[in-house]
Design a protein around this motif. Sequence first.
Motif, mmCIF file in Angstrom:
data_model
loop_
_atom_site.group_PDB
_atom_site.id
_atom_site.type_symbol
_atom_site.label_atom_id
_atom_site.label_comp_id
_atom_site.label_asym_id
_atom_site.label_seq_id
_atom_site.Cartn_x
_atom_site.Cartn_y
_atom_site.Cartn_z
ATOM 1 N N GLN A 129 25.817 42.321 74.362
ATOM 2 C CA GLN A 129 25.943 41.114 75.177
ATOM 3 C C GLN A 129 26.769 40.053 74.470
ATOM 4 N N CYS A 130 26.540 39.881 73.179
ATOM 5 C CA CYS A 130 27.281 38.871 72.423
ATOM 6 C C CYS A 130 28.762 39.231 72.302
ATOM 7 N N ALA A 131 29.033 40.540 72.172
ATOM 8 C CA ALA A 131 30.430 40.968 72.086
ATOM 9 C C ALA A 131 31.170 40.682 73.391
ATOM 10 N N LYS A 132 30.524 40.941 74.519
ATOM 11 C CA LYS A 132 31.158 40.683 75.811
ATOM 12 C C LYS A 132 31.353 39.190 76.051
ATOM 13 N N ALA A 133 30.363 38.391 75.609
ATOM 14 C CA ALA A 133 30.451 36.943 75.815
ATOM 15 C C ALA A 133 31.188 36.234 74.681
ATOM 16 N N LYS A 134 31.564 36.998 73.651
ATOM 17 C CA LYS A 134 32.255 36.458 72.473
ATOM 18 C C LYS A 134 31.428 35.385 71.778
ATOM 19 N N PHE A 135 30.118 35.657 71.668
ATOM 20 C CA PHE A 135 29.222 34.762 70.945
ATOM 21 C C PHE A 135 29.095 35.240 69.500
ATOM 22 N N PRO A 136 28.929 34.305 68.560
ATOM 23 C CA PRO A 136 28.702 34.718 67.164
ATOM 24 C C PRO A 136 27.312 35.328 66.993
ATOM 25 N N VAL A 137 27.179 36.208 66.002
ATOM 26 C CA VAL A 137 25.918 36.899 65.748
ATOM 27 C C VAL A 137 25.550 36.719 64.282
ATOM 28 N N ALA A 138 24.274 36.510 64.021
ATOM 29 C CA ALA A 138 23.775 36.409 62.647
ATOM 30 C C ALA A 138 22.585 37.338 62.481
ATOM 31 N N MET A 139 22.495 37.983 61.317
ATOM 32 C CA MET A 139 21.350 38.836 61.032
ATOM 33 C C MET A 139 20.730 38.403 59.718
ATOM 34 N N VAL A 140 19.410 38.282 59.721
ATOM 35 C CA VAL A 140 18.668 37.857 58.541
ATOM 36 C C VAL A 140 17.665 38.948 58.178
ATOM 37 N N LEU A 141 17.668 39.365 56.917
ATOM 38 C CA LEU A 141 16.708 40.354 56.425
ATOM 39 C C LEU A 141 15.835 39.669 55.389
ATOM 40 N N ALA A 142 14.525 39.712 55.592
ATOM 41 C CA ALA A 142 13.601 38.979 54.714
ATOM 42 C C ALA A 142 12.501 39.900 54.204
ATOM 43 N N ASP A 143 11.945 39.547 53.059
ATOM 44 C CA ASP A 143 10.833 40.299 52.480
ATOM 45 C C ASP A 143 9.843 39.293 51.902
ATOM 46 N N LEU A 144 8.606 39.728 51.707
ATOM 47 C CA LEU A 144 7.578 38.881 51.111
ATOM 48 C C LEU A 144 7.449 39.246 49.637
ATOM 49 N N ASP A 145 7.801 38.308 48.776
ATOM 50 C CA ASP A 145 7.764 38.571 47.335
ATOM 51 C C ASP A 145 6.334 38.744 46.840
ATOM 52 N N HIS A 146 6.168 39.674 45.896
ATOM 53 C CA HIS A 146 4.882 39.897 45.219
ATOM 54 C C HIS A 146 3.734 40.126 46.210
ATOM 55 N N PHE A 147 4.035 40.824 47.283
ATOM 56 C CA PHE A 147 3.010 41.020 48.305
ATOM 57 C C PHE A 147 1.885 41.933 47.815
#
Length: 346
Positions: A246-264
């Motif tokens: 959808q973002c490619a067709k609408a030419k919207f920017p995309v962001a991806m965030v990868l997170a982890d919980l330290d010392h879980f």
Amino acid sequence: MDTGLLIALLNPTIALALGAAFLVLWFHQRHRPYLAVLAASYCLSAPGFLFQYFTLPVGMVLTKLVSNICFTAAACCLSSAIVARYGRRVPYIGIALTTGGGLAAFSWFMFVQPDLTWRILSMNFGFGALSLLVAAELRTVRGNGPTEKILFVLSLLSGLNFVVRTLIVVIAHGPFPSYDGFYGSSYWTTALLSHALLSLLIALSLFSAAALDVMKALKAETHTDPLSGLLNRRGFEERAALLLDQCAKAKFPVAMVLADLDHFKALNDRHGHAVGDRVIADFAAKLSFATGTRGAAGRIGDEGLAPLLRRADDALYKAKKNGRDSVRLSYERPETVFVPEPAGVG
């Protein structure tokens, strides 16, 4: 069998069968109480039709009153269940005014100023107003699939059936001075047949809605992580692929965030898994709030099946190479208690 009796037994039979079907559905889906209300509605309409044809020991007048009370209760249950199914607030006042007004007028023309024609008009107009009230509630419903549109149309048709059909038949073949010959009249025949058809169509639509509910719940279970409430890997990949397209067709920017919980692992060891679960759930809630409706938040650890099988195959190869009759582990990844990483796309 007498044709009149056959027609008279048609609606009670259909109503009881539908009531039993909805009751079975409710036994398997207790968290959806509207199914029990639907079962009550159809079961209540069955004696309503029977008491139109058969007279109780209390006499014909009271039998007709009991019959119409059953019809009124059935109509209230049906309309309430349909509105509740689609998450709308049930208009109890409107339901009470339309059905109560019709029943009050029926009683007036039964006991105070006896007139069969006006009794017919009173009840039909009341049910017609109720049908249009349900249609008005469904008009604003969106995003629940095609069933709400079908039920909206059926509610309009039901309202027209109660009002327009009744007026046409009464004008063309009325008035009706008494019950003599009434159950062989065009009014009664068209009433029974139209009610049978509309009942079946409404019931089929509601069965379809119940089936869609089950499918939606099953899909949610297979696409959602039970602890965090976020999408699992499968659900996240499907949702992320859709968003990227959808973002490619609408030419919207995309962001991806990868997170982890330290010392879980240390957190779990020190405070217990219950506390760790609460931390995951709280972090997931914050991540879900941050992504909003335009993004996707998922808990995507539990590596994929393909790399997992590859590592297992490597370990098996090493065991066989080492002389067989042994166990080998794959140390490609650290041997620790792993918490799936929350991820977000938006």
